[in-house]
Design a protein around this motif. Sequence first.
Motif, PDB file in Angstrom:
ATOM      1  N   ASN A 156       0.817  -1.221   0.000  1.00  0.00           N
ATOM      2  CA  ASN A 156       0.000   0.000   0.000  1.00  0.00           C
ATOM      3  C   ASN A 156       0.850   1.271   0.000  1.00  0.00           C
ATOM      4  OD1 ASN A 156      -2.502  -1.380   0.033  1.00  0.00           O
ATOM      5  ND2 ASN A 156      -2.268  -1.769   2.244  1.00  0.00           N
ATOM      6  N   THR A 157       2.095   1.151  -0.460  1.00  0.00           N
ATOM      7  CA  THR A 157       2.953   2.334  -0.599  1.00  0.00           C
ATOM      8  C   THR A 157       3.002   2.712  -2.085  1.00  0.00           C
ATOM      9  OG1 THR A 157       4.265   1.613   1.297  1.00  0.00           O
ATOM     10  CG2 THR A 157       5.257   3.256  -0.173  1.00  0.00           C
ATOM     11  N   PRO A 158       2.269   3.758  -2.536  1.00  0.00           N
ATOM     12  CA  PRO A 158       2.192   4.095  -3.969  1.00  0.00           C
ATOM     13  C   PRO A 158       3.553   4.446  -4.554  1.00  0.00           C
ATOM     14  CG  PRO A 158       0.444   5.163  -2.736  1.00  0.00           C
ATOM     15  CD  PRO A 158       1.374   4.597  -1.719  1.00  0.00           C
ATOM     16  N   ALA A 159       4.401   5.115  -3.772  1.00  0.00           N
ATOM     17  CA  ALA A 159       5.698   5.514  -4.328  1.00  0.00           C
ATOM     18  C   ALA A 159       6.509   4.282  -4.707  1.00  0.00           C
ATOM     19  CB  ALA A 159       6.454   6.355  -3.305  1.00  0.00           C
TER      20      ALA A 159
ATOM     21  N   ALA B 131      18.606  12.828  -9.182  1.00  0.00           N
ATOM     22  CA  ALA B 131      17.878  13.610  -8.162  1.00  0.00           C
ATOM     23  C   ALA B 131      16.616  12.886  -7.727  1.00  0.00           C
ATOM     24  CB  ALA B 131      17.540  14.996  -8.728  1.00  0.00           C
ATOM     25  N   GLU B 132      15.931  12.320  -8.712  1.00  0.00           N
ATOM     26  CA  GLU B 132      14.692  11.595  -8.390  1.00  0.00           C
ATOM     27  C   GLU B 132      14.982  10.356  -7.558  1.00  0.00           C
ATOM     28  OE1 GLU B 132      10.822   9.683 -10.698  1.00  0.00           O
ATOM     29  OE2 GLU B 132      12.424  10.680 -11.848  1.00  0.00           O
ATOM     30  N   LEU B 133      16.094   9.648  -7.897  1.00  0.00           N
ATOM     31  CA  LEU B 133      16.456   8.456  -7.126  1.00  0.00           C
ATOM     32  C   LEU B 133      16.825   8.822  -5.697  1.00  0.00           C
ATOM     33  CD1 LEU B 133      18.589   6.435  -9.708  1.00  0.00           C
ATOM     34  CD2 LEU B 133      16.314   5.861  -8.847  1.00  0.00           C
ATOM     35  N   LEU B 134      17.548   9.955  -5.548  1.00  0.00           N
ATOM     36  CA  LEU B 134      17.941  10.379  -4.226  1.00  0.00           C
ATOM     37  C   LEU B 134      16.716  10.737  -3.384  1.00  0.00           C
ATOM     38  CD1 LEU B 134      20.192  11.024  -2.249  1.00  0.00           C
ATOM     39  CD2 LEU B 134      20.310  13.344  -3.231  1.00  0.00           C
ATOM     40  N   ALA B 135      15.760  11.414  -4.020  1.00  0.00           N
ATOM     41  CA  ALA B 135      14.531  11.765  -3.294  1.00  0.00           C
ATOM     42  C   ALA B 135      13.752  10.496  -2.918  1.00  0.00           C
ATOM     43  CB  ALA B 135      13.678  12.702  -4.147  1.00  0.00           C
ATOM     44  N   PHE B 136      13.688   9.548  -3.826  1.00  0.00           N
ATOM     45  CA  PHE B 136      12.974   8.287  -3.552  1.00  0.00           C
ATOM     46  C   PHE B 136      13.636   7.531  -2.402  1.00  0.00           C
ATOM     47  CE2 PHE B 136      12.547   3.693  -4.368  1.00  0.00           C
ATOM     48  CZ  PHE B 136      11.172   3.548  -4.246  1.00  0.00           C
TER      49      PHE B 136
ATOM     50  N   ARG C  87      15.524   8.857   0.080  1.00  0.00           N
ATOM     51  CA  ARG C  87      15.423   9.563   1.348  1.00  0.00           C
ATOM     52  C   ARG C  87      14.005   9.518   1.926  1.00  0.00           C
ATOM     53  NH1 ARG C  87      19.025  15.049   0.200  1.00  0.00           N
ATOM     54  NH2 ARG C  87      21.088  14.013   0.241  1.00  0.00           N
ATOM     55  N   THR C  88      13.031   9.430   1.077  1.00  0.00           N
ATOM     56  CA  THR C  88      11.640   9.440   1.576  1.00  0.00           C
ATOM     57  C   THR C  88      11.075   8.026   1.695  1.00  0.00           C
ATOM     58  OG1 THR C  88      10.860   9.748  -0.703  1.00  0.00           O
ATOM     59  CG2 THR C  88      11.203  11.730   0.648  1.00  0.00           C
ATOM     60  N   THR C  89      10.912   7.381   0.577  1.00  0.00           N
ATOM     61  CA  THR C  89      10.206   6.077   0.563  1.00  0.00           C
ATOM     62  C   THR C  89      11.059   4.974   1.156  1.00  0.00           C
ATOM     63  OG1 THR C  89       8.991   6.774  -1.408  1.00  0.00           O
ATOM     64  CG2 THR C  89       9.024   4.404  -0.879  1.00  0.00           C
TER      65      THR C  89
ATOM     66  N   GLU D   8      12.450   1.185   5.489  1.00  0.00           N
ATOM     67  CA  GLU D   8      13.514   0.513   6.237  1.00  0.00           C
ATOM     68  C   GLU D   8      13.251   0.602   7.739  1.00  0.00           C
ATOM     69  OE1 GLU D   8      18.406   0.540   6.583  1.00  0.00           O
ATOM     70  OE2 GLU D   8      17.336   2.087   5.442  1.00  0.00           O
ATOM     71  N   LYS D   9      12.589   1.672   8.171  1.00  0.00           N
ATOM     72  CA  LYS D   9      12.293   1.819   9.589  1.00  0.00           C
ATOM     73  C   LYS D   9      11.386   0.692  10.098  1.00  0.00           C
ATOM     74  CE  LYS D   9      12.818   6.842   9.698  1.00  0.00           C
ATOM     75  NZ  LYS D   9      12.123   8.140   9.920  1.00  0.00           N
ATOM     76  N   ILE D  10      10.547   0.158   9.190  1.00  0.00           N
ATOM     77  CA  ILE D  10       9.665  -0.939   9.617  1.00  0.00           C
ATOM     78  C   ILE D  10      10.502  -2.131  10.067  1.00  0.00           C
ATOM     79  CG2 ILE D  10       7.907  -2.563   8.814  1.00  0.00           C
ATOM     80  CD1 ILE D  10       6.937  -0.398   6.899  1.00  0.00           C
ATOM     81  N   THR D  11      11.543  -2.465   9.323  1.00  0.00           N
ATOM     82  CA  THR D  11      12.411  -3.591   9.686  1.00  0.00           C
ATOM     83  C   THR D  11      13.189  -3.286  10.952  1.00  0.00           C
ATOM     84  OG1 THR D  11      12.602  -4.142   7.330  1.00  0.00           O
ATOM     85  CG2 THR D  11      14.207  -5.125   8.844  1.00  0.00           C
TER      86      THR D  11
END
Length: 590
Positions: free
Chosen positions: A76-79, A96-101, A103-105, A110-113
């Motif tokens: 359920n994570t659209p990104a 830039a897009e990869l870096l933003a992806f 840092r955010t998604t 990863e915090k879930i693990t």
Amino acid sequence: MRNWFARLKLSRQLALVSCLFLLIPMLLLCYTVLRGQHSSAIQSRVREAQGRCVQAQAQVQRAAELCNMSTQVYLNTPALTGHLAQLKQGEEPGAAELLAFYRTTVASLEKITLSNPDLYQIRVYAEADGISEMMPILYSRRRMAGQPWAASAPPSGSWQMDFDDCLFAGSPSTPHIMSLITAITDPALGRTGTLEVAVRMDEVLPELFTPQAGAWTVLVDSEGALLAGEAPVGPEELACLARFPDGEEYSLSGKRVLVTCSPLKEIGCVYLQVTDLSDLYRTLLFQFIYLLAVLLAAFVVMTWAVSKLTRRILRGFYGAFDGLRAFANGDIDARVETQGRGEVADFSREAGRLLDQLRRLMRDNLEREAQIQRTELRALQNQINAHFIYNVLEAIKMMAEIDEEYEIADAVTTLGKLLRYSMKLEGGGVRLERELDYIKNYVALMNLRFDYVIGLEIDIPLELMGQPIPKVSLQPIVENAVIHGAAALAADSTITLTGVCRREGGRFTIRVADQGRGMGPEELERLRRQIAGEEPTRSSSGNGIGLKNVQDRIQMAYGRSYGLRVESQPGGGTAVTVSFPFHEPTEGSP
């Protein structure tokens, strides 16, 4: 054992029997106690095993819920799903897009693990190669191909059990991993990636990989195939164990084991525990041997004590026994001394009376033998007289023939045959055909007395003609039929003799029926009781005494299962059926 017991003295026999009657209930009591201990110990083992199963179910349920929840978060994570769709179309995002992806998604996923120490790893494998991998979340399809489970192309939502994680070639692998594999799909592009949520099996189910004393645990599928753990048995026996009822004993390689099965529905397998019961049975066997040794020792001591006491009590009996033995060995004047009181003294007195009675019987026997010899002399004299009667009858017959009185001559001939058959001394039985000839002669003579005719019909198979029967056993029955049947009617009538052979029953019957007036129920019942000896016969003129004599002779010769059966009804005549044993003809017999 029977012969050995029979040779023992009575005192020892009584001692053994008495002690055995005590020993058997004690053995049953010990067996009941041991059986209860065995049942209690088995139930305790079952409760322990079921407790471990419940704990394993709880651990697996918690791990499965955590994996399913993490899977739903990723799906359920659209990104994430959008990035995978973009990679599937071959569009590589810019730096830039990869870096933003990342840092955010990626960082948030990863915090879930990291926030769930029970999770081993959560990985997403894109359906493309040559992409920018973002560890420890996003990997290329080539990385997934290196996993052990990838070759089998597992379906979405399946669990992969007990494999070694070797994502990077050359790096140490992590053993005992369990993963939930889920496909990530796009409505337009189809499958865009694969999600793997993994946990450590040795943390969720540590008993699968930890050696246990006298027990082992495995995970099997619904068919009994091994999924995780080590089983010291083959696939066929393992499959049999998986289908065995929960909490039951099973014989495994000559050992008794306890089998407990618990289905783990969350991961689609069965948790199987096998506990060795050898130590339990060894303990019970030791207890049984100990108790048996104690009981046997007590049995020996009790037998010795009871034997001594019994021998003292039966001292008078042994004295009586010695007197009887001396008498049996030829000492006619042997006496039995009465010792003590009670039943043993009574036995001694009765034994003395028995010896006195035996001495009297021996004297009576000698007198009886002398009487038998005198009787034999009289029988010889009667036989001489019989020859005289035969000669006289022959002379009368010749005189009748000279005067052409042939009916008288025939009657004298018939009477001679009748007397010769009845007066001849014979041992054992006679052939049935000879008895029938005797009956024919008897009826022929009886017809001389009456103005009417008594017919005789004989319907007997030829195979019965040679059968042995007691001499003059049918004639009294025919005589009753003549006197109480035909003579009572004072008219022409017929007496019928019918024979029936029943080989399967080992007997044959002769039925003598008349056409007389018959008997009512009360008279018939009285006659039956007279024949059975339950009621005395009234006189020699009645029909009961002759039939009873025949009954007694047949039963004395062949046993109580043979004899007479009388049937009658008023106006319907009387029928007497006589049963004899059937003797198979031997070779050479007529």
